[in-house]
Motif scaffolding. Structure first.
Motif, short mmCIF file in Angstrom:
data_model
loop_
_atom_site.label_atom_id
_atom_site.label_comp_id
_atom_site.label_asym_id
_atom_site.label_seq_id
_atom_site.Cartn_x
_atom_site.Cartn_y
_atom_site.Cartn_z
N SER A 1 0.83 -1.20 0.00
CA SER A 1 0.00 0.00 0.00
C SER A 1 0.87 1.25 0.00
O SER A 1 2.07 1.20 0.28
CB SER A 1 -0.93 0.01 1.22
N ASP B 1 3.30 -4.30 -9.24
CA ASP B 1 2.16 -3.83 -8.45
C ASP B 1 2.43 -2.46 -7.83
O ASP B 1 1.54 -1.62 -7.74
CB ASP B 1 1.82 -4.83 -7.35
N LYS C 1 4.38 -0.10 -9.14
CA LYS C 1 4.28 0.88 -10.23
C LYS C 1 2.82 1.14 -10.60
O LYS C 1 2.43 2.28 -10.88
CB LYS C 1 5.09 0.42 -11.43
N SER C 2 2.01 0.10 -10.57
CA SER C 2 0.58 0.24 -10.85
C SER C 2 -0.09 1.09 -9.76
O SER C 2 -0.92 1.96 -10.05
CB SER C 2 -0.07 -1.14 -10.93
N LEU C 3 0.28 0.85 -8.51
CA LEU C 3 -0.28 1.60 -7.39
C LEU C 3 0.13 3.08 -7.47
O LEU C 3 -0.69 3.97 -7.22
CB LEU C 3 0.18 0.97 -6.07
N LYS D 1 0.75 4.74 -10.17
CA LYS D 1 -0.04 5.31 -11.26
C LYS D 1 -1.48 5.58 -10.81
O LYS D 1 -2.03 6.64 -11.07
CB LYS D 1 -0.01 4.36 -12.46
N THR D 2 -2.06 4.61 -10.10
CA THR D 2 -3.43 4.75 -9.60
C THR D 2 -3.55 5.96 -8.68
O THR D 2 -4.55 6.68 -8.70
CB THR D 2 -3.85 3.47 -8.84
N LYS D 3 -2.53 6.21 -7.87
CA LYS D 3 -2.55 7.32 -6.92
C LYS D 3 -2.07 8.63 -7.55
O LYS D 3 -2.02 9.66 -6.87
CB LYS D 3 -1.69 6.99 -5.71
N GLY D 4 -1.70 8.60 -8.83
CA GLY D 4 -1.23 9.80 -9.51
C GLY D 4 0.14 10.25 -9.05
O GLY D 4 0.46 11.44 -9.08
#
Length: 170
Positions: free
Chosen positions: A53, A80, A82-84, A86-89
């Motif tokens: 997280s 995961d 890097k994806s997180l 991106k999701t959080k900007g």
């Protein structure tokens, strides 16, 4: 010890985060920090983290990445992360708190043990990375492995204790 530690943290307004360690021997015991804080009715900003997280801590204006031990293999975990981001900007976090090991912590002839990439994480963390699992202190660029407070092996004469850091965002 945990109750006394939590009370000191509360007295000094320390924000406390406790990361889940190795499942085979920690067995979710770190969550007792939260249970003991609740039982003692201690007013403290505390959180037990057992999942990959990113937390924004408003009081400090920082983003912290948490990676528990054995989350997944290092390649999937990095994907995961890097994806997180991106999701959080986000492009970077300010700090990372991890359990596992980086490649620099193990001799090159040891094969088959999963290792995180220090280069990859140094690229996505602005300030410091703290990693636990290897019980010996080490430092590599902005990565700090505090080790353990106990001597766990013969001839283990390195520094023991804790790490205290101060960050000046300027």
């Amino acid at each position: 010890w945990i109750a006394a530690f939590i009370k000191k943290c509360s007295k000094h307004k320390v924000i406390l985060r406790v990361l889940e360690g190795t499942p085979s021997h920690d067995r979710k015991q770190p969550q007792r920090f939260v249970s003991i804080a609740e039982m003692t009715k201690t007013d403290i900003n505390i959180k037990y983290v057992d999942a990959l997280s990113i937390e924004y801590i408003e009081e400090l204006d920082i983003n912290v990445l948490y990676i528990p031990d054995e989350w997944d293999n290092p390649e999937n975990t990095l994907r995961d992360v890097k994806s997180l981001l991106k999701t959080k900007g986000l492009v970077k976090v300010d700090f990372a708190i991890m359990h596992g090991q980086f490649e620099y912590q193990l001799p090159s002839h040891i094969k088959g043990i999963p290792r995180h990439s220090s280069k990859e994480y140094l690229d996505i963390v602005r300030y410091l990375i703290f990693i636990g699992h290897i019980h010996v202190f080490s430092e590599y660029e902005r990565i700090i492995a505090p080790g353990s407070i106990d001597r766990l092996s013969h001839n283990e004469e390195g520094p023991k204790g804790h790490i205290r850091v101060s960050i000046d965002k300027k």
